[in-house]
Motif scaffolding. Structure first.
Motif, PDB file in Angstrom:
ATOM      1  N   PRO A 179     -38.924   8.338   3.965  1.00 52.39           N
ATOM      2  CA  PRO A 179     -38.236   7.271   4.697  1.00 52.39           C
ATOM      3  C   PRO A 179     -39.144   6.093   4.638  1.00 52.39           C
ATOM      4  O   PRO A 179     -40.301   5.975   5.422  1.00 52.39           O
ATOM      5  N   ARG A 189     -33.390   1.263   6.647  1.00 55.02           N
ATOM      6  CA  ARG A 189     -34.253   2.525   6.283  1.00 55.02           C
ATOM      7  C   ARG A 189     -33.584   3.098   4.780  1.00 55.02           C
ATOM      8  O   ARG A 189     -32.657   3.255   4.815  1.00 55.02           O
ATOM      9  N   ILE A 190     -34.649   3.334   4.046  1.00 61.94           N
ATOM     10  CA  ILE A 190     -34.117   3.685   2.627  1.00 61.94           C
ATOM     11  C   ILE A 190     -34.910   4.922   2.210  1.00 61.94           C
ATOM     12  O   ILE A 190     -36.418   4.819   2.238  1.00 61.94           O
ATOM     13  N   PRO A 191     -34.507   5.971   2.142  1.00 64.77           N
ATOM     14  CA  PRO A 191     -34.988   7.364   1.972  1.00 64.77           C
ATOM     15  C   PRO A 191     -35.512   7.453   0.212  1.00 64.77           C
ATOM     16  O   PRO A 191     -34.417   7.313  -0.557  1.00 64.77           O
ATOM     17  N   VAL A 250     -32.521   7.182  -4.646  1.00 62.11           N
ATOM     18  CA  VAL A 250     -32.386   6.648  -3.327  1.00 62.11           C
ATOM     19  C   VAL A 250     -31.042   7.284  -2.983  1.00 62.11           C
ATOM     20  O   VAL A 250     -29.935   6.947  -3.561  1.00 62.11           O
ATOM     21  N   GLY A 271     -29.308   5.188   1.710  1.00 61.94           N
ATOM     22  CA  GLY A 271     -30.084   4.228   2.525  1.00 61.94           C
ATOM     23  C   GLY A 271     -29.288   3.362   3.220  1.00 61.94           C
ATOM     24  O   GLY A 271     -27.938   3.017   2.847  1.00 61.94           O
ATOM     25  N   ARG A 272     -29.610   2.576   4.081  1.00 63.09           N
ATOM     26  CA  ARG A 272     -29.120   1.610   4.958  1.00 63.09           C
ATOM     27  C   ARG A 272     -29.690   0.301   5.193  1.00 63.09           C
ATOM     28  O   ARG A 272     -30.878   0.468   5.748  1.00 63.09           O
ATOM     29  N   THR A 316     -24.740   0.297   2.428  1.00 67.47           N
ATOM     30  CA  THR A 316     -25.578   1.428   2.273  1.00 67.47           C
ATOM     31  C   THR A 316     -25.903   1.243   0.566  1.00 67.47           C
ATOM     32  O   THR A 316     -25.561   0.505   0.003  1.00 67.47           O
TER      33      THR A 316
END
Length: 505
Positions: free
Chosen positions: A343, A372-374, A384, A387-388, A433
């Motif tokens: 993250p 937050r971008i996983p 990815v 993500g948001r 997103t």
């Protein structure tokens, strides 16, 4: 000199000539005796050796010894020219065989002591001391580029715990301090220390080690490298190393980096690779949009067979980006489990700076973005999922040129209202997103709430927009525009020319 009897020795003495004086104390039945050879010249073939995975073949000695022997020991001093020539020395006891061809060992300043009166093993009773020079016309190993090597240094100790120290040089120009320690139990320890500086040092590394990344170019900086390899008596290999980096600047693939400093640790044991990063800092990494002030401390453990399926332990990971910040929370992240990813927290990114970084005219915006971008990793690349990113209150303003926006939306006639609204959109809510696949396609599902004062009397508008972007193509455009550096621009132009594509932004 010929051996008597019907048997024929496997290796025979080719030539022995002694010049000097010999004194033998009589009678021979006395308790003590002594033998002194003041000067001598000996040429002989030496027996082949096969032991513990080691092979020594085709050895000859051409030496000038002086001998002082007694009933319990003998001291042999070699004088110039004293050489040992070996056709082949190899270690085949592991999956990475080592081969040295045509060795020339100069022992002109070496003293050999034999304690044949003791009852211990011969490795305990033979001692060596002095200066040596070794040259090999070719050394082969899976990790190395085949080439000539040389060594000059000092040897000291019994054969059971012999220690060799000196300077090792490859024909490619790499120089390193080398220490080899033979252990009484049969193992071997090798310690290598070197300082790599600037372009010349990196060229020497690239010309010495196989698999060196061709796309890595270093312009300046210093790296102090230390590596230790231990070969246990059972053939098990252990390796560890460290590198102290000071202000390293260069290009990797199509990304420029500068001011890389810190310490990197690495070890190999039981088929597991461990890497440690201590106080690693980078002034800037620039693939097209710069990331600055990078700070990282952490560890990574992975199987050697699949280095992308390991565990990353983060103690500190942060950077500056578009006037905001990027951060990875401290924790342990399993890269094998791609569903979670790593993250990356996005904090206070400037929408104005983001718009200005985009290679298109007329884009404007204001406000701050956080989220937050996983990020997941695999052999296929970076991904990815879900993500948001959201704008912080009280919102801001968006201005997207109609022509560019229409192209991003795929020329959909039904989106005319969206295109008109985003010519001058004052938003209070911006949520998106983010998905990114291994092919490089970025997908943004964007929700906007606000108004355009010039549209429908400024009535509130809710917009749901799906945007897609080819990130590799976007970065290529940025790299060709000269926003990275000249080396990256030229590299990208060359790649595009080789692929037959047009090399223009």
């Amino acid at each position: 000199m010929h051996a008597e009897g019907s048997g024929k020795p496997s290796r025979r003495i080719r030539r022995v000539r002694l010049v000097g004086w010999i004194a033998l104390a009589l009678p021979a039945v006395a308790a003590g005796w002594s033998l002194v050879v003041g000067q001598g010249k000996v040429g002989m073939a030496l027996p082949d050796i096969h032991h513990g995975g080691w092979e020594v073949a085709g050895s000859q000695a051409h030496i000038m010894p002086s001998v002082n022997a007694s009933g319990g020991s003998a001291v042999i001093q070699f004088t110039p020219p004293s050489l040992v020539l070996t056709e082949r020395l190899a270690y085949t006891g592991s999956e990475q065989p080592l081969l040295l061809q045509d060795l020339r060992t100069d022992i002109s300043n070496v003293t050999l002591t034999l304690d044949y009166g003791a009852s211990s093993a011969w490795t305990e009773r033979i001692a060596i001391k002095g200066e040596v020079k070794i040259e090999a016309t070719r050394i082969e190993h899976p990790f190395m580029v085949p080439q000539a090597w040389s060594f000059q240094g000092r040897v000291q100790g019994r054969l059971a715990d012999l220690r060799i120290q000196g300077t090792l040089s490859s024909s490619a120009g790499l120089k390193a301090d080398l220490t080899i320690q033979l252990n009484p139990g049969g193992g071997v320890s090798v310690l290598v220390d070197s300082v790599i500086e600037g372009q010349q040092g990196v060229r020497a590394l690239a010309g010495t080690f196989a698999g060196w990344p061709e796309l890595l170019a270093v312009d300046s900086g210093i790296a102090g490298v230390s590596a230790q390899v231990r070969l246990n008596p059972d053939g098990e290999l252990e390796a560890s190393g460290s590198s102290n980096l000071e202000n390293v600047t260069g290009v990797f693939n199509r990304t420029a980096f500068s001011g890389l400093s810190g310490r990197v640790l690495a070890s190999l044991e039981d088929d597991r690779l461990t890497a440690g990063f201590r106080d690693l800092t980078v002034e800037q990494v620039n693939p097209g949009i710069p990331v600055t002030s990078i700070r990282f401390t952490g560890d990574y453990i992975a199987p050697v067979t699949n280095r992308l399926e390991g565990q990353l332990e983060v103690q500190q990971a942060r950077a500056r980006f578009l006037e905001g910040a990027l951060r990875i929370p401290p924790g342990v992240y399993d890269l094998e489990d791609s569903s979670g990813g790593i993250p990356v927290e996005v904090q206070d990114i400037s929408l104005d700076r983001l718009m200005k970084a985009y290679p298109a005219e007329g884009l404007e915006g204001s406000g701050l973005l956080s989220g937050r971008i996983p990020i997941g990793f695999s052999s296929d690349g970076v991904q990815v999922a879900k993500g948001r990113i959201s704008a912080e209150a009280p919102g801001g303003r968006l201005r997207l040129p109609g022509e560019k926006l229409q192209a991003m939306l795929g020329g959909n006639q039904a989106m005319d209202v969206v295109v008109q609204a985003l010519q001058n959109f004052h938003y209070s809510v911006l949520d998106s997103t983010i998905d990114y696949d291994e092919r490089g396609k970025l997908t943004l599902d964007l929700r906007l709430e606000g108004k355009n004062p010039e549209l429908r009397g400024g009535q509130p508008v809710v917009l749901n927009v799906n945007l897609e972007e080819d990130i590799p193509a976007l970065l290529t455009s940025l790299q060709l525009s000269g926003r990275v550096n000249e080396a990256v621009t030229e590299r990208v132009r060359k790649l595009l020319q080789e692929s037959g594509k047009e090399a223009v932004p």
